[in-house]
Write a protein that holds these residues in place. Structure first.
Motif, PDB file in Angstrom:
ATOM      1  N   LEU A  79       8.651   7.206 -13.428  1.00 41.53           N
ATOM      2  CA  LEU A  79       9.578   6.323 -12.719  1.00 41.53           C
ATOM      3  C   LEU A  79      10.741   5.949 -13.646  1.00 41.53           C
ATOM      4  O   LEU A  79      11.901   5.943 -13.227  1.00 41.53           O
ATOM      5  N   ASP A  80      10.434   5.666 -14.903  1.00 46.40           N
ATOM      6  CA  ASP A  80      11.494   5.382 -15.885  1.00 46.40           C
ATOM      7  C   ASP A  80      12.407   6.590 -16.067  1.00 46.40           C
ATOM      8  O   ASP A  80      13.629   6.458 -16.077  1.00 46.40           O
ATOM      9  N   LEU A  81      11.810   7.759 -16.235  1.00 53.23           N
ATOM     10  CA  LEU A  81      12.613   8.964 -16.437  1.00 53.23           C
ATOM     11  C   LEU A  81      13.492   9.271 -15.230  1.00 53.23           C
ATOM     12  O   LEU A  81      14.611   9.767 -15.383  1.00 53.23           O
ATOM     13  N   THR A 135       0.830  -1.214   0.000  1.00 55.58           N
ATOM     14  CA  THR A 135       0.000   0.000   0.000  1.00 55.58           C
ATOM     15  C   THR A 135       0.864   1.264   0.000  1.00 55.58           C
ATOM     16  O   THR A 135       0.599   2.199  -0.758  1.00 55.58           O
ATOM     17  N   ILE A 136       1.895   1.275   0.815  1.00 56.25           N
ATOM     18  CA  ILE A 136       2.783   2.447   0.891  1.00 56.25           C
ATOM     19  C   ILE A 136       3.509   2.648  -0.434  1.00 56.25           C
ATOM     20  O   ILE A 136       3.588   3.777  -0.946  1.00 56.25           O
ATOM     21  N   GLU A 137       4.035   1.570  -0.988  1.00 52.91           N
ATOM     22  CA  GLU A 137       4.756   1.689  -2.252  1.00 52.91           C
ATOM     23  C   GLU A 137       3.826   2.110  -3.385  1.00 52.91           C
ATOM     24  O   GLU A 137       4.195   2.949  -4.214  1.00 52.91           O
ATOM     25  N   TYR A 182      10.037  -2.775 -10.296  1.00 54.03           N
ATOM     26  CA  TYR A 182       9.218  -3.994 -10.380  1.00 54.03           C
ATOM     27  C   TYR A 182       7.733  -3.669 -10.569  1.00 54.03           C
ATOM     28  O   TYR A 182       6.959  -4.506 -11.034  1.00 54.03           O
ATOM     29  N   TRP A 183       7.336  -2.434 -10.253  1.00 52.10           N
ATOM     30  CA  TRP A 183       5.936  -2.027 -10.439  1.00 52.10           C
ATOM     31  C   TRP A 183       5.541  -1.984 -11.908  1.00 52.10           C
ATOM     32  O   TRP A 183       4.352  -1.937 -12.231  1.00 52.10           O
ATOM     33  N   LYS A 184       6.488  -2.026 -12.805  1.00 55.11           N
ATOM     34  CA  LYS A 184       6.171  -2.030 -14.233  1.00 55.11           C
ATOM     35  C   LYS A 184       5.742  -3.410 -14.722  1.00 55.11           C
ATOM     36  O   LYS A 184       5.198  -3.539 -15.819  1.00 55.11           O
ATOM     37  N   GLN A 185       5.965  -4.436 -13.918  1.00 55.40           N
ATOM     38  CA  GLN A 185       5.542  -5.780 -14.289  1.00 55.40           C
ATOM     39  C   GLN A 185       4.016  -5.842 -14.249  1.00 55.40           C
ATOM     40  O   GLN A 185       3.387  -5.254 -13.353  1.00 55.40           O
ATOM     41  N   LEU A 234      14.356   4.129  -6.027  1.00 56.93           N
ATOM     42  CA  LEU A 234      13.670   4.311  -7.307  1.00 56.93           C
ATOM     43  C   LEU A 234      13.975   3.156  -8.259  1.00 56.93           C
ATOM     44  O   LEU A 234      13.091   2.712  -8.998  1.00 56.93           O
ATOM     45  N   LYS A 235      15.200   2.659  -8.239  1.00 58.63           N
ATOM     46  CA  LYS A 235      15.557   1.496  -9.061  1.00 58.63           C
ATOM     47  C   LYS A 235      14.784   0.264  -8.601  1.00 58.63           C
ATOM     48  O   LYS A 235      14.261  -0.503  -9.405  1.00 58.63           O
TER      49      LYS A 235
END
Length: 120
Positions: free
Chosen positions: A68-70, A11-13, A49-52, A44-45
């Motif tokens: 996040l990518d930028l 939830t926090i992330e 994993y949130w992009k999965q 940030l790196k």
């Protein structure tokens, strides 16, 4: 107990990831010198994993993942640190929302006139 801790962390992330969709929040992070902190850059790196797909489906604001990518690049972290650049990013985001999701419509009469011109 571990399950409730995992849920809290999730939830926090997720909340933090969603905040990244706001260019002014990114500017705030830059102004507070977070982007100078190696531990924060590593965080940030880690959040990549949130992009999965199994995680991305929970993200309401897709720009969060784009930003996040930028943020993985020092050049963007430096860029977003000024108000002028943040305003420009915010403006581009606004027009993206305005026109990509709701492209200006062409009336049926205009479309038919165009089609007739092409068919000649």
């Amino acid at each position: 107990m571990a399950e409730s801790e995992d849920k809290r962390r999730f939830t926090i992330e997720l909340e933090f990831i969603q905040c990244l969709s706001n260019p002014w929040y990114l500017n705030h992070l830059a102004q507070q010198q977070y982007f100078k902190n190696p531990a924060f850059i590593n965080y940030l790196k880690y959040l990549q994993y949130w992009k999965q797909p199994e995680y991305a489906k929970f993200v309401v604001y897709p720009h969060a993942l784009y930003f996040l990518d930028l943020l993985q690049h020092q050049q963007f972290r430096d860029y977003i640190s000024t108000s002028e650049n943040t305003q420009e990013v915010h403006r581009m985001q606004y027009y993206h929302w305005q026109y990509l999701r709701n492209p200006p419509s062409t009336s049926a009469n205009e479309f038919n006139a165009l089609k007739n011109e092409i068919d000649k």
